[in-house]
Design a protein around this motif. Structure first.
Motif, PDB file in Angstrom:
ATOM      1  N   LEU A 200      42.714  37.230  -9.868  1.00  0.00           N
ATOM      2  CA  LEU A 200      43.301  36.834 -11.158  1.00  0.00           C
ATOM      3  C   LEU A 200      42.945  35.262 -11.027  1.00  0.00           C
ATOM      4  CD1 LEU A 200      44.270  37.374 -13.961  1.00  0.00           C
ATOM      5  CD2 LEU A 200      46.333  37.310 -13.348  1.00  0.00           C
ATOM      6  N   GLN A 201      43.302  34.653 -10.257  1.00  0.00           N
ATOM      7  CA  GLN A 201      43.202  32.976 -10.102  1.00  0.00           C
ATOM      8  C   GLN A 201      41.848  32.664 -10.302  1.00  0.00           C
ATOM      9  OE1 GLN A 201      47.140  32.211  -7.121  1.00  0.00           O
ATOM     10  NE2 GLN A 201      44.705  31.633  -6.386  1.00  0.00           N
ATOM     11  N   ASP A 202      40.998  33.475  -9.616  1.00  0.00           N
ATOM     12  CA  ASP A 202      39.532  33.159  -9.886  1.00  0.00           C
ATOM     13  C   ASP A 202      38.757  33.525 -11.126  1.00  0.00           C
ATOM     14  OD1 ASP A 202      39.464  32.287  -7.127  1.00  0.00           O
ATOM     15  OD2 ASP A 202      38.936  34.061  -6.302  1.00  0.00           O
ATOM     16  N   TYR A 219      52.883  28.784  -7.132  1.00  0.00           N
ATOM     17  CA  TYR A 219      51.431  28.560  -6.387  1.00  0.00           C
ATOM     18  C   TYR A 219      50.590  28.780  -7.450  1.00  0.00           C
ATOM     19  CZ  TYR A 219      53.503  27.910  -1.614  1.00  0.00           C
ATOM     20  OH  TYR A 219      54.011  27.633  -0.575  1.00  0.00           O
ATOM     21  N   PHE A 220      50.714  29.835  -8.212  1.00  0.00           N
ATOM     22  CA  PHE A 220      49.734  30.326  -9.216  1.00  0.00           C
ATOM     23  C   PHE A 220      49.528  29.155 -10.235  1.00  0.00           C
ATOM     24  CE2 PHE A 220      48.471  32.856 -13.231  1.00  0.00           C
ATOM     25  CZ  PHE A 220      47.302  33.743 -12.758  1.00  0.00           C
ATOM     26  N   LEU A 221      50.585  28.669 -10.838  1.00  0.00           N
ATOM     27  CA  LEU A 221      50.707  27.501 -11.707  1.00  0.00           C
ATOM     28  C   LEU A 221      49.922  26.323 -11.270  1.00  0.00           C
ATOM     29  CD1 LEU A 221      54.293  27.225 -12.803  1.00  0.00           C
ATOM     30  CD2 LEU A 221      52.201  27.755 -14.325  1.00  0.00           C
ATOM     31  N   ASN A 242      48.996  19.849 -12.689  1.00  0.00           N
ATOM     32  CA  ASN A 242      49.619  21.317 -12.393  1.00  0.00           C
ATOM     33  C   ASN A 242      51.035  21.178 -12.072  1.00  0.00           C
ATOM     34  OD1 ASN A 242      49.846  20.160  -9.700  1.00  0.00           O
ATOM     35  ND2 ASN A 242      48.243  21.309  -8.792  1.00  0.00           N
ATOM     36  N   TYR A 243      51.660  22.259 -11.212  1.00  0.00           N
ATOM     37  CA  TYR A 243      53.274  22.160 -11.072  1.00  0.00           C
ATOM     38  C   TYR A 243      53.491  21.095 -10.249  1.00  0.00           C
ATOM     39  CZ  TYR A 243      57.935  23.760 -10.009  1.00  0.00           C
ATOM     40  OH  TYR A 243      59.202  23.694  -9.582  1.00  0.00           O
ATOM     41  N   VAL A 497      63.531  40.744  -0.757  1.00  0.00           N
ATOM     42  CA  VAL A 497      62.045  41.886  -1.184  1.00  0.00           C
ATOM     43  C   VAL A 497      61.602  40.943  -2.277  1.00  0.00           C
ATOM     44  CG1 VAL A 497      61.219  43.589  -2.059  1.00  0.00           C
ATOM     45  CG2 VAL A 497      63.214  44.023  -0.456  1.00  0.00           C
ATOM     46  N   SER A 498      60.136  40.673  -2.161  1.00  0.00           N
ATOM     47  CA  SER A 498      59.549  39.737  -3.151  1.00  0.00           C
ATOM     48  C   SER A 498      58.272  39.683  -2.749  1.00  0.00           C
ATOM     49  CB  SER A 498      60.065  38.076  -2.993  1.00  0.00           C
ATOM     50  OG  SER A 498      59.472  37.389  -4.207  1.00  0.00           O
ATOM     51  N   HIS A 499      57.507  39.497  -3.904  1.00  0.00           N
ATOM     52  CA  HIS A 499      56.049  39.335  -3.944  1.00  0.00           C
ATOM     53  C   HIS A 499      55.536  37.803  -4.218  1.00  0.00           C
ATOM     54  CE1 HIS A 499      55.553  43.700  -4.225  1.00  0.00           C
ATOM     55  NE2 HIS A 499      54.655  43.315  -3.583  1.00  0.00           N
ATOM     56  N   ASP A 500      56.560  36.841  -4.582  1.00  0.00           N
ATOM     57  CA  ASP A 500      56.453  35.455  -4.919  1.00  0.00           C
ATOM     58  C   ASP A 500      56.468  34.748  -3.696  1.00  0.00           C
ATOM     59  OD1 ASP A 500      57.049  32.693  -5.560  1.00  0.00           O
ATOM     60  OD2 ASP A 500      57.569  33.305  -7.496  1.00  0.00           O
ATOM     61  N   ARG A 501      55.216  34.150  -3.511  1.00  0.00           N
ATOM     62  CA  ARG A 501      54.822  33.564  -2.310  1.00  0.00           C
ATOM     63  C   ARG A 501      55.422  32.190  -2.148  1.00  0.00           C
ATOM     64  NH1 ARG A 501      48.599  32.802  -4.548  1.00  0.00           N
ATOM     65  NH2 ARG A 501      49.840  32.360  -6.329  1.00  0.00           N
ATOM     66  N   TYR A 502      55.727  31.463  -3.256  1.00  0.00           N
ATOM     67  CA  TYR A 502      56.271  30.248  -3.329  1.00  0.00           C
ATOM     68  C   TYR A 502      57.690  30.449  -2.612  1.00  0.00           C
ATOM     69  CZ  TYR A 502      57.735  25.534  -4.648  1.00  0.00           C
ATOM     70  OH  TYR A 502      57.948  24.153  -4.681  1.00  0.00           O
ATOM     71  N   PHE A 503      58.539  31.446  -3.415  1.00  0.00           N
ATOM     72  CA  PHE A 503      59.863  31.764  -3.072  1.00  0.00           C
ATOM     73  C   PHE A 503      60.114  32.214  -1.741  1.00  0.00           C
ATOM     74  CE2 PHE A 503      63.567  34.491  -3.415  1.00  0.00           C
ATOM     75  CZ  PHE A 503      64.484  33.523  -3.681  1.00  0.00           C
TER      76      PHE A 503
END
Length: 638
Positions: A200-202, A219-221, A242-243, A497-503
């Protein structure tokens, strides 16, 4: 998609009950803008998206666009027809490209059944021209590609059988295929695995229109946006970059505002002293000074900024023995979740759990919390352990209870790590609930605000082992920052439990990766380091397969050519072939004429922009026609 388009707003205002979410917002979204919209839960982010997209009609102010301006909007809960298949649901949208495709398919069927009807032939040719104009020929294959990248493999599956996460991915595919002038995405990375997020980023990096998105994925931001807009206390603050750029620029802005507020305060004190002395004469000069005092009095103390947060609550002592799982086996709905699984979790550890959707990550937390029993094996919880479990589903909260009363059920105050008492009021303010909200009825809170309140109640109970199940799905960036700071100072054990890379990078240094079929891999280190290593391995493997495929294709080319030559054009395609070269020549002639006109009007910007838009549209049609010519030519009979 149209060209050279902008969206402009004037005095955009939205109220919700007694609360003003935003007031008199003026902004412009240009066609290449990539905007990340951030703000605390309840600040009005989703409301602003709804207003811009036209989904909310209760706001005031003006939204100004051209008549041809198109907007695509991914809501957090996409509206899909449950009776349709995945593929049909994507094409069931009301957007122009979907209507164009349906119209062409209808006219193709009619024309094939009535080849001698001149009226139907004209309608068919009009439908075909519209397909060329919108470059819609590859839409179906594009949709299939997008769905595959989003891990929706069964495209003939009924929407009614999909999970909530799968429905969001179908909704994302529907909005991406539209290629509108403005693409609005509300939490697009929720329920996506990491391969899909990278894709999606690409995809968005190549997108030609404007983009406005809300996401907690920092990271997405960083990868996607070039502007950050922050909705705070009803105002919209804009930052270029960016962020990471936003964090630095916001800190500078807040410092400047505090310095300005301090100067105002000092001046106010001087004027107040003068006023108290009393002015014996009311000269014009003195009256002006009195007026200035009144202005200062109205404006001093109104600065609203995010407060510094330091939540360091006390907790019960945690012994050496925390959690031990030995020889664990668990099967649910004929699916093996755990098989001979062993893990030892000790005090102060930071465990991150991630991996495949549906592989059992939440189930493991439920096993630890003793909500689900094992089929066999041992779960041994230490005697000093006091669990705090932040689940994906919020506990039932009495809607007519006030915010402060809900927390007072735990206690009027709690003790911090230094033994000092912290009142509920202070905690609420530290957790981004300003004083005016403390007496608010819970039913008036947004969904995100309720989740934040639920988390605060959990932390007030002062657990020494914290279980967090996908906390980033519902919490805003500001709240996540507060939580990350809390965990950083927390002396107990945290399992997330997470899918958030930054977190995960912030809160975990030991990882359990669920790969499906009860396969669980353990890693030590940062989560993004693991992801990068996995991506590099996949890339190397993919290149190896491509080389093998090239070698195989060389030996199969002759066979494929023979099979292709056996196919013939349909009657409708034969008619299309007869005039397609004339169509291409005509478009080329128009393009030459447009280029000459652009040279003649080089000093007229408006005229030049209009001509450029026509030229771009013509070139798109010409490219589509050439692709169509190449496709049809391979099926011609000798």
């Amino acid at each position: 998609m149209s060209y050279l388009q902008t969206l402009r707003t004037e005095k955009l205002t939205k109220t919700y009950g007694e609360k003003t979410l935003f007031k008199d917002l003026d902004f412009i979204i240009n066609e290449h803008d990539r905007i990340g919209l951030i703000g605390t839960n309840g600040s009005g982010k989703t409301s602003l998206l709804n207003v811009i997209s036209g989904a909310d009609h209760d706001s005031t102010g003006n939204i100004i666009t051209s008549k041809t301006y198109t907007i695509g909007y991914l809501k957090q809960d996409p509206e899909l027809d449950e009776k349709l298949t995945v593929l049909d649901a994507v094409f069931a949208g009301s957007q122009d490209i979907f209507n164009t495709i349906r119209r062409y398919e209808q006219m193709l069927d009619k024309y094939s059944a009535n080849p001698g009807d001149s009226k139907i032939e004209r309608q068919y040719l009009d439908a075909e021209a519209k397909m060329n104009e919108e470059n819609a020929w590859t839409a179906e294959s594009d949709v299939k590609t997008i769905l595959t990248q989003l891990k929706i493999d069964n495209m003939h599956q009924k929407v009614s059988t999909l999970s909530g996460g799968q429905k969001r991915r179908v909704g994302l595919a529907q909005v991406l295929i539209q290629s509108p002038d403005l693409l609005i995405l509300d939490e697009p990375t929720n329920h996506l695995d990491f391969d899909s997020i990278y894709w999606l980023q690409d995809h968005l990096a190549k997108y030609k229109g404007a983009l406005l998105l809300v996401t907690h994925d920092r990271y997405f931001l960083d990868e996607v946006v070039n502007n950050i807009w922050e909705l705070s206390f009803g105002k919209l603050y804009k930052y270029v970059g960016n962020y990471q750029d936003y964090v630095s620029q916001k800190a500078d802005r807040v410092d400047r505002e505090k310095e300005s507020e301090h100067k105002k305060s000092q001046l106010y004190k001087q004027e107040l002293a003068w006023m108290k002395k009393g002015a014996k004469a009311r000269s014009t000069k003195q009256q002006a000074r009195i007026n200035r005092f009144n202005d200062l009095k109205d404006n001093v103390g109104n600065l609203q900024v995010d407060k510094d947060v330091d939540i360091s609550l006390g907790q019960q002592r945690l012994g050496k023995k925390v959690i031990k799982i030995k020889d664990a086996n668990l099967r649910i709905d004929n699916k093996q979740i755990l098989k001979d699984f062993n893990v030892l979790i000790q005090g102060s550890e930071r465990i991150g759990i991630s991996g495949e959707n549906g592989a059992g990550k939440t189930t493991l937390l439920n096993v630890i919390a003793e909500k689900i029993p094992l089929d066999s094996g041992i779960v041994d919880i230490g005697e000093t352990v006091k669990l705090g479990y932040y689940t994906q589903q919020t506990e039932d909260i009495p809607e007519d209870k006030r915010v402060i009363n809900y927390l007072s059920e735990v206690g009027q105050h709690v003790t911090d790590k230094d033994g000092n008492q912290v009142s509920v009021t202070e905690l609420l303010e530290q957790f981004l609930f300003p004083k005016f909200m403390h007496g608010t009825l819970i039913r008036k809170l947004s969904g995100g605000e309720k989740r934040r309140l639920y988390l605060l109640k959990l932390l007030m109970q002062q657990p020494n082992v914290l279980l967090l199940d996908e906390p980033t799905n519902d919490l805003d960036i500001s709240t996540l920052t507060v939580l990350e700071d809390y965990i950083d100072h927390f002396s107990g054990t945290v399992i997330t439990v997470s899918h958030d890379r930054y977190f995960l990078d912030k809160v975990a240094n030991r990882l359990l990766i669920f790969e499906g079929n009860a396969k669980i891999e353990e890693h030590v280190g940062k989560f993004t380091d693991l992801l990068n290593a996995q991506r590099n391995a996949k890339y190397a493997k993919s290149n190896s397969k491509k080389q093998e495929s090239k070698n195989d294709n060389k030996s199969n080319e002759d066979v494929n050519d023979k099979e292709t030559s056996k196919k013939k054009l349909t009657y409708a395609e034969q008619l299309e072939w007869e005039h397609i070269e004339d169509d291409i020549d005509k478009l080329d002639q128009e393009n030459t004429k447009l280029q000459s006109m652009m040279v003649e009007n080089g000093g007229d910007y408006d005229k030049l922009a209009d001509l450029q838009a026509k030229l771009d549209a013509n070139k798109a049609q010409s490219d589509a026609k050439m692709k169509r010519w190449e496709y049809l030519s391979q099926y011609l009979s000798d």
